[in-house]
Scaffold this motif. Structure first.
Motif, PDB file in Angstrom:
ATOM      1  N   ALA A  10      54.817   9.245  25.408  1.00  0.00           N
ATOM      2  CA  ALA A  10      56.124   9.907  25.403  1.00  0.00           C
ATOM      3  C   ALA A  10      57.182   9.022  26.051  1.00  0.00           C
ATOM      4  O   ALA A  10      58.332   8.955  25.589  1.00  0.00           O
ATOM      5  CB  ALA A  10      56.034  11.248  26.140  1.00  0.00           C
ATOM      6  N   ILE A  11      56.787   8.320  27.118  1.00  0.00           N
ATOM      7  CA  ILE A  11      57.730   7.402  27.759  1.00  0.00           C
ATOM      8  C   ILE A  11      58.070   6.261  26.804  1.00  0.00           C
ATOM      9  O   ILE A  11      59.226   5.908  26.604  1.00  0.00           O
ATOM     10  CB  ILE A  11      57.137   6.844  29.074  1.00  0.00           C
TER      11      ILE A  11
ATOM     12  N   LEU B  84      51.411  11.115  28.060  1.00  0.00           N
ATOM     13  CA  LEU B  84      52.699  10.975  28.745  1.00  0.00           C
ATOM     14  C   LEU B  84      53.223   9.541  28.631  1.00  0.00           C
ATOM     15  O   LEU B  84      54.424   9.306  28.467  1.00  0.00           O
ATOM     16  CB  LEU B  84      52.560  11.365  30.217  1.00  0.00           C
ATOM     17  N   GLN B  85      52.310   8.586  28.721  1.00  0.00           N
ATOM     18  CA  GLN B  85      52.694   7.175  28.576  1.00  0.00           C
ATOM     19  C   GLN B  85      53.326   6.938  27.202  1.00  0.00           C
ATOM     20  O   GLN B  85      54.351   6.259  27.081  1.00  0.00           O
ATOM     21  CB  GLN B  85      51.428   6.322  28.750  1.00  0.00           C
TER      22      GLN B  85
ATOM     23  N   PHE C 260      47.708   9.110  28.937  1.00  0.00           N
ATOM     24  CA  PHE C 260      48.094   8.316  27.771  1.00  0.00           C
ATOM     25  C   PHE C 260      49.120   9.057  26.920  1.00  0.00           C
ATOM     26  O   PHE C 260      50.014   8.449  26.324  1.00  0.00           O
ATOM     27  CB  PHE C 260      46.856   7.944  26.943  1.00  0.00           C
TER      28      PHE C 260
END
Lengths: 305, 305
Positions: A263-264, A260-261, A258
């Protein structure tokens, strides 16, 4: 190497047990190898292939006079097998297993066993995506790790079992059952669950056809499908038997995913770059430890063989 | 095969561009191959290795007189390169790229290009976990897929570019940019993000040492670490540039993962078994399609080579 056990009983004749038979023969570690499996078809195949000296019809017959008994059945079936063979075990025999979880195996197997045998659970970290008696081969354990859980067992019996695994080509490490289950949840169980999930997602997505998924799998997904082709019975039992550690690692995994999600979503390229750089170092460690090849694409490409 | 382009300009000299140079030479597809890279060190290595006929210091010099220009830089750098070379492109030249996302590349590159060139984006689904000019080899594209996005380009120019890729050993498929981005999100981008995450989790877990993760990686995790060793810059750009499809597939992934997590928590073995059985079939399809080897463990084990 010389004979370590006069009679080894292999209960279950899948990839691991058949590979053990091949590897014990390669090094001359067993006087006689007796095998059995629940299914008549598996027993027939094993007879045809001839990797055991004798194939018998029941586990009770297999353990008769055996000084080493190897439980190589799915984790969910171990308790029943232990109950069945317990009255027939030879005093002083060693009983081991090759299951992927250890606490649950100890809890279901140990209560059935008589005091006059040495129970030393084990887990060879070796395998392929193939299963069954035809998939075994002598080199499966070469330079792979086997984890043994001495669990208070007799030292001489433990040393002998360590020698057997070393004779089959493996490196041996000992640890306690709970630590094993946590480590394996990280290095094996959770990765398998994730791979299964990703392959399932691909299969569900109607806007992307199966043929596209298959055609274009070389770009990363291919490695997941190999993992997700492993034996369903074995993996069902692994997750049911190693529930606590799996749920813990899954919780950490989704937490990081989550992050990293996010950050995307917010376009935080620096966070992504830092994360991806850090994970690269771990790969180098694995190659330096000799646990994988550095050949690109696992040596699939011709040039680097 | 005969020469298809008189002068090919490779902008960026990493794994893909250097492999293209090797593959074009193998089949004699280019009259002259001119290469350039932003870093002087990369240019020096390329000169030393000699896989291009000439190495020049700037992209502007590289495209001079070129009838094929290949943008082989990270996706995030493509717009700037396009702006730089646009005034110097030869009329009738074909411009292509090898980026892992296609909608974002079209949006950032196309506006800069003059009408007198053919812009045909592409994405070769080939790679290894290694990067840089030393990692290239002629066989990288053999029997792999290259996806081209004709995007309304001239048919003859498209056919010629298809012939080039076939000449380099690849199979070629055409599709539109959005569909490409969705398919690749499933078969490549999301699997990479998941692998990065899992490796990161392992690194974070203080109760499991790094040396244990490395030692016991053979059991599944090893394949993740290979994926997670890929070029961080490239992957940062991929996720930033294919945000929508990645977030969509991630959403589906976590939904399915939570369903499996729940099955583990409540002990629903049947649901797990059914899921794991279904994913096995996809693997068989990939092997039948020739996109992977059926050799156990990718042929890492000696016996099955």
């Amino acid at each position: 190497m010389s004979v370590l056990y006069n009679r080894v009983a292999l209960i279950g004749l899948g990839l691991i047990a058949s590979s053990m038979a091949h590897a014990m023969r390669r090094a001359g570690l067993a006087g006689e190898i007796v095998g059995t499996a629940r299914s008549a078809e598996t027993r027939d195949i094993a007879r045809e292939l001839g990797f055991c000296d004798r194939i018998v019809d029941t586990a009770v017959l297999a353990v008769e006079g055996a000084d080493l008994v190897v439980l190589a059945v799915p984790v969910g079936a171990m308790g029943a097998v232990a109950a069945e063979i317990a009255p027939h075990l030879q005093p002083g025999a060693t009983v081991t297993d090759v299951g992927s979880v250890k606490r649950a195996v100890i809890e279901t197997v140990a209560p059935h066993l008589p005091d006059h045998v040495h129970f030393i659970p084990g887990h060879p970290l070796a395998g392929t995506e193939h299963s069954g008696p035809r998939s075994g081969f002598a080199e499966l354990f070469d330079n792979r790790w086997n984890i043994l859980i001495p669990n208070g067992a007799d030292e001489a019996a433990t040393e002998k079992l360590i020698d057997l695994w070393k004779g089959m080509g493996a490196n041996v490490e000992t640890m306690d059952a709970d630590h094993h289950d946590l480590v394996l949840s990280v290095t094996s169980h959770t990765p398998h669950l994730i791979a299964y999930t990703m392959v399932g997602v691909a299969d569900d997505l109607s806007r992307v056809t199966d043929s596209e998924v298959i055609k274009f799998s070389a770009a990363g997904f291919r490695d997941f499908t190999r993992i997700a082709a492993s034996d369903p019975t074995m993996w069902r039992d692994v997750f049911l038997a190693n529930k606590d550690a799996t749920l813990e690692i899954l919780g950490r995994f989704t937490e990081e995913l989550f992050a990293l999600q996010r950050a995307i979503r917010i376009g935080d390229g620096e966070a992504l770059f830092d994360y991806f750089t850090r994970t690269r170092a771990i790969r180098r460690g694995i190659i330096e430890a000799g646990q994988d090849t550095d050949a690109p694409d696992f040596g699939r490409t011709g040039k680097h063989k």
